[in-house]
Design an enzyme around this catalytic site. Structure first.
Site, PDB file in Angstrom:
ATOM      1  N   VAL A  48      46.083  38.292  37.567  1.00  0.00           N
ATOM      2  CA  VAL A  48      45.495  39.761  37.345  1.00  0.00           C
ATOM      3  C   VAL A  48      46.035  40.146  35.914  1.00  0.00           C
ATOM      4  O   VAL A  48      47.363  40.118  35.812  1.00  0.00           O
ATOM      5  CB  VAL A  48      46.354  40.786  38.373  1.00  0.00           C
ATOM      6  CG1 VAL A  48      45.866  42.107  38.161  1.00  0.00           C
ATOM      7  CG2 VAL A  48      45.995  40.225  39.722  1.00  0.00           C
ATOM      8  N   HIS A  49      44.944  40.618  35.117  1.00  0.00           N
ATOM      9  CA  HIS A  49      45.321  40.981  33.694  1.00  0.00           C
ATOM     10  C   HIS A  49      44.758  42.079  33.243  1.00  0.00           C
ATOM     11  O   HIS A  49      45.120  42.594  32.227  1.00  0.00           O
ATOM     12  CB  HIS A  49      45.740  39.981  32.852  1.00  0.00           C
ATOM     13  CG  HIS A  49      44.191  39.405  32.051  1.00  0.00           C
ATOM     14  ND1 HIS A  49      43.483  38.527  32.891  1.00  0.00           N
ATOM     15  CD2 HIS A  49      43.720  39.816  30.825  1.00  0.00           C
ATOM     16  CE1 HIS A  49      42.234  38.489  32.041  1.00  0.00           C
ATOM     17  NE2 HIS A  49      42.415  39.000  30.998  1.00  0.00           N
ATOM     18  N   ARG A  50      43.662  42.501  33.692  1.00  0.00           N
ATOM     19  CA  ARG A  50      42.697  43.397  33.161  1.00  0.00           C
ATOM     20  C   ARG A  50      43.294  44.698  32.911  1.00  0.00           C
ATOM     21  O   ARG A  50      43.896  45.333  34.092  1.00  0.00           O
ATOM     22  CB  ARG A  50      41.398  43.550  33.720  1.00  0.00           C
ATOM     23  CG  ARG A  50      40.566  42.450  33.874  1.00  0.00           C
ATOM     24  CD  ARG A  50      39.371  42.220  33.142  1.00  0.00           C
ATOM     25  NE  ARG A  50      38.725  40.889  32.857  1.00  0.00           N
ATOM     26  CZ  ARG A  50      38.548  40.470  31.830  1.00  0.00           C
ATOM     27  NH1 ARG A  50      38.683  41.206  30.653  1.00  0.00           N
ATOM     28  NH2 ARG A  50      38.081  39.226  31.674  1.00  0.00           N
ATOM     29  N   ASP A 107      40.843  38.559  38.460  1.00  0.00           N
ATOM     30  CA  ASP A 107      39.872  39.339  37.515  1.00  0.00           C
ATOM     31  C   ASP A 107      39.829  38.802  36.117  1.00  0.00           C
ATOM     32  O   ASP A 107      39.253  39.440  35.158  1.00  0.00           O
ATOM     33  CB  ASP A 107      40.552  40.832  37.027  1.00  0.00           C
ATOM     34  CG  ASP A 107      42.155  40.682  36.617  1.00  0.00           C
ATOM     35  OD1 ASP A 107      42.296  39.627  36.170  1.00  0.00           O
ATOM     36  OD2 ASP A 107      42.542  41.966  36.392  1.00  0.00           O
TER      37      ASP A 107
END
Ligand code: UD1
Length: 370
Positions: free
Chosen positions: A208-210, A283
């Site tokens: 997850v990084h967005r 993501d």
């Protein structure tokens, strides 16, 4: 070729190091080409940057602009000023830019303003969501570049719809080149499964990084969905991006035993875990494709994807930013064995250029510039 051509590649963030590797290899096949690599310094932690250069056998960047963190405007502005003088000094025949990061945007603008031809690798991707910083970067990069390398027929179609077809080439996807080149190496060299006590097919891999998923509120909701999934279905391992790590620290997050947080993975470890996972939950743009290339089902925590063909063949499913139905979606994936027939997956490989994208790009670039 009579004179020696000089290409400059500008990279700065993790996925760009992966895309650069096959291009650098293809350039090395031509004695008459010289290749200078400029690193903007957008990603700077060892495990987000230097480790990728080592594993991907990339020479150290010729120049590191050391830009580091900042708001979009600050980061891009620093890159622009530093890149302009670097490009003037290096006087290349063409600049290669990759993907959709702030480094792509800055390099395209800096080069095109001083009239250096720009070639965009991985052109034509669209999510049609302008709230994503990457979508703005893609639009500007595609419209200001002189040569556009589309990884898929869909990407080429997007460029044609924006009247950019005359500078576009269907090249295939350099990320497929990278996966095909590194899968065996990952099997040989990666110790990530053993080190983390994981068994193939018995865990899920999460990233997850967005920005849309890493506000405190959104991340908290995702963590709840991930915890429920891990308790109900299978243990999850979650290599944490620095942006996400800082929000987890603010939240003082303590994961349960079934959800293991890791440092960002080195490239071969990432390939190895994607290949061994029962399911990937992400993501990321690149990881969706890598999962498809490695035949691992993927659930994408976004409302749209640029890689629509992975969804069409059923190996990738959108579960939305909030991932409210994640538990059910993972259950469904785990219940459906042999979801994908080999013929369909082979078609996907054909669709993404059979691992020949970098060679096609470099050959075309030489002809175009000459
Ligand atoms: C960038 C790209 C995104 C790509 C992603 C891969 C943009 C707009 N986005 O997002 O397209 O998918 O890279 O990771 O360019 N940080 C560290 N150490 C590092 C790198 C970053 O601590 O080595 C911190 C930064 O200081 C910043 C945050 O992580 O606070 C986010 O980094 P940033 O470069 O802004 O973008 P990414 O989220 O990594």
């Amino acid at each position: 070729m009579s004179t020696r051509l000089k290409f400059v590649s500008v990279v700065g963030a993790r996925p760009q190091f992966v895309k650069l590797a096959p291009i650098a290899r293809a350039i090395r096949e031509y004695k008459a080409l010289s290749h200078v690599v400029i690193h903007t310094g957008q990603h700077y932690d060892k495990n987000m940057s230097a480790s990728f250069f080592e594993v991907l056998e990339l020479p150290k960047p010729d120049l590191d602009l050391g830009v580091g963190k900042g708001s979009h405007a600050e980061q891009t502005a620093k890159m622009l000023t530093r890149l302009e003088s670097a490009l003037v000094a290096s006087a290349p025949d063409a600049v290669l830019v990759y993907g959709d990061t702030n480094s792509t945007l800055a390099a395209t603008l800096a080069a095109s303003k001083i009239h250096v031809p720009v070639a965009h690798v991985e052109a034509g991707l669209r999510s049609f969501n302008r709230l994503m910083p990457e979508e703005i970067n893609r639009l500007v990069a595609d419209h200001c570049s002189d040569r556009l390398y589309a990884p898929t027929p869909q990407a080429l179609g997007n460029l044609e719809n924006e009247n950019l077809g005359d500078r576009a080439v269907l090249s295939g996807d350099v990320m497929l080149d990278a996966v095909l080149h590194n899968t065996e190496l990952a099997d040989e060299k990666s110790t990530a499964l053993k080190e983390n006590g994981l068994q193939a097919g018995k865990f899920g891999l999460v990233t997850v990084h967005r920005p849309a998923n890493t506000s405190r509120h959104e991340l908290q909701k995702l963590l709840e969905a991930l915890e429920r999934t891990a308790h109900e279905h299978l243990p999850l391992v979650f290599p944490v991006h620095p942006r996400t790590r800082s929000v987890l620290e603010e939240l003082a997050y303590e994961p349960p035993d079934v959800l293991t947080l890791l440092e960002p993975l080195a490239y071969l470890d990432c390939i190895s875990l994607i290949r061994a996972a029962a399911v990937v939950i992400t993501d990321s743009g690149g990881i969706q494709k890598e999962a498809a290339f490695l035949h691992t089902p993927c659930l994408t925590m976004r409302d749209e994807t640029e890689w629509t063909e992975t969804v069409e063949i059923g190996i990738n499913q959108l579960v939305g930013n909030a991932a409210v139905d994640l538990v059910e979606a993972v259950g469904e994936v785990l219940r459906s064995e042999n979801m994908f027939n080999k013929g369909t997956l082979q078609q996907l490989i054909e669709h993404y250029g059979r691992g020949e994208a970098a060679r096609c790009i470099v050959k075309d670039c030489i002809e175009w510039i000459s």
